[in-house]
Design a protein around this motif. Structure first.
Motif, PDB file in Angstrom:
ATOM      1  N   HIS A   2       0.842  -1.189   0.000  1.00  0.00           N
ATOM      2  CA  HIS A   2       0.000   0.000   0.000  1.00  0.00           C
ATOM      3  C   HIS A   2       0.881   1.245   0.000  1.00  0.00           C
ATOM      4  N   GLU A   3       0.367   2.315  -0.625  1.00  0.00           N
ATOM      5  CA  GLU A   3       1.133   3.554  -0.723  1.00  0.00           C
ATOM      6  C   GLU A   3       1.442   4.136   0.655  1.00  0.00           C
ATOM      7  N   ARG A   4       0.493   4.006   1.597  1.00  0.00           N
ATOM      8  CA  ARG A   4       0.728   4.542   2.939  1.00  0.00           C
ATOM      9  C   ARG A   4       1.847   3.781   3.638  1.00  0.00           C
ATOM     10  N   ARG A   7       5.052   5.187   2.458  1.00  0.00           N
ATOM     11  CA  ARG A   7       5.323   6.490   3.076  1.00  0.00           C
ATOM     12  C   ARG A   7       5.783   6.317   4.512  1.00  0.00           C
ATOM     13  N   ASP A   8       5.174   5.391   5.245  1.00  0.00           N
ATOM     14  CA  ASP A   8       5.590   5.136   6.625  1.00  0.00           C
ATOM     15  C   ASP A   8       7.028   4.653   6.677  1.00  0.00           C
TER      16      ASP A   8
END
Length: 381
Positions: A2-4, A7-8
């Motif tokens: 997932h994109e999130r 980012r995390d």
């Protein structure tokens, strides 16, 4: 992935069970909303390395330029002119970040990011006189800001007896930061265990529609609080609106008076409580009363005839026009929580609560108490 999640990872955030572990040591459980502090990671995240917090800090690009120009044999002043910084800044950077005489820009950037985080134990984490003082005042329902200023007054020469309001809030809200978690139920007026952002006040309903004297017609001396004797009033209502308490606050001294309404709060019942309450005051402290447009003040003309006190009404949906009373009602909810039966409290209970509020130091009074200010007025007039 997932994109999130990507980012995390980029920010150095890892998922551990039902929580997310931040590189600064915060562990946030999103099922319970609890934030705890754990040991921070030794290496900074990519976001921490690339952070540009303020123009006074060197960026990774500037560090690369320093390394390139040093290899070219350029002087410190020439490097400083290229960066638009003093030569002393360049010298300190090279002296502090070089390893065995070699300046490596990306290693220097990582070292800078690592040095920025300085985790330390909260001042209220360990047992001692400071923690005991704070916990004791919280049990007396003092606010963190009141406690902060009381420390300065009571311990003027002891720098170890100092704590900021934010440190107290952190000790309450964030586990492992201060050990005051057990006091949270009675420490703060809201009783919340999590911080909550301010929101717009809800629109008021059931406005008063009979003939009123509006707040715009109130004398100027009332507005600037220069003359004592002008009051703001309202009701706090119990469960199912079956019981209520009249609250009066004097605008100049913030002195509080409470009236008992155990059986209801019709216009006649409110009038019959307000009239004897105001009549306990000396004549020079009966200047005016400001109220909102609630129907409980339908008998305001009868109140004025009986006491000689004019009543001014706020504009619709404008609670800030009687801000002192709104603030006091918030303080009173610590003693009389929303959704509870207010009829169980006797007039003696209300008098005890009023005495506690009138005995608290107030920031707006230069940390004097309302009782002290009212006493000064009564003894000088």
């Amino acid at each position: 992935m997932h994109e999130r999640t990507a980012r995390d990872w980029d920010r150095g955030i890892r998922k551990v069970g039902n929580a997310r572990l931040h590189p600064d040591g915060r562990r946030i459980d999103y099922k319970t909303g609890v934030t705890t502090i754990v040991a921070a990671t030794s290496e900074p995240s990519l976001a921490g390395v690339e952070a540009e917090l303020h123009s006074r800090f060197l960026t990774v690009t500037e560090r690369e330029l320093i390394a390139d120009m040093r290899r070219e044999g350029r002087s410190l002043r020439a490097i400083g002119r290229a960066l638009g910084r003093p030569a002393s800044t360049v010298k300190r950077e090279i002296d502090a970040r070089s390893v065995e005489g070699a300046y490596q820009p990306h290693r220097a950037q990582r070292a800078w990011a690592r040095s920025r985080s300085r985790p330390k134990e909260s001042k209220l984490a360990g047992h001692g006189p400071l923690r005991e003082f704070v916990a004791g005042r919280l049990r007396q329902r003092w606010s963190p800001e009141q406690i902060c200023h009381a420390l300065v007054i009571e311990f003027p020469d002891d720098e170890s007896m100092r704590v900021s309001p934010e440190t107290i809030y952190q000790a309450i809200y964030v586990q492992a930061r201060g050990g005051l978690r057990r006091e949270v139920a009675v420490a703060l007026r809201t009783g919340r265990t999590r911080r909550k952002p301010h929101r717009s006040p809800d629109q008021r309903t059931a406005r008063f529609v009979e003939e009123m004297v509006m707040i715009s017609e109130r004398p100027p001396e009332v507005e600037d609080r220069a003359v004592p004797g002008h009051w703001e009033g309202d009701l706090i209502v119990g469960t199912r609106s079956e019981s209520a308490i009249v609250t009066l606050v004097e605008r100049s001294t913030r002195y509080v008076m409470l009236g008992h309404l155990p059986g209801g709060h019709t216009a006649e019942e409110v009038r019959d409580v307000l009239v004897p309450l105001i009549q306990t005051l000396p004549g020079h402290l009966r200047g005016s009363l400001t109220w909102d447009q609630g129907c409980e003040m339908a008998a305001h003309k009868q109140f004025t005839v009986a006491t000689g006190v004019p009543v001014y009404f706020c504009d619709p949906r404008s609670p800030w026009q009687r801000g002192s009373n709104e603030n006091t009602n918030g303080l009173l909810r610590q003693y009389f929580p929303k959704g509870t039966d207010l009829s169980v409290h006797s007039p003696e209970d209300l008098e005890h609560v009023a005495q506690q509020l009138n005995g608290r130091p107030r920031k707006t009074l230069d940390w004097k108490t309302p009782a002290e200010r009212l006493r000064d007025l009564l003894t000088t007039t």
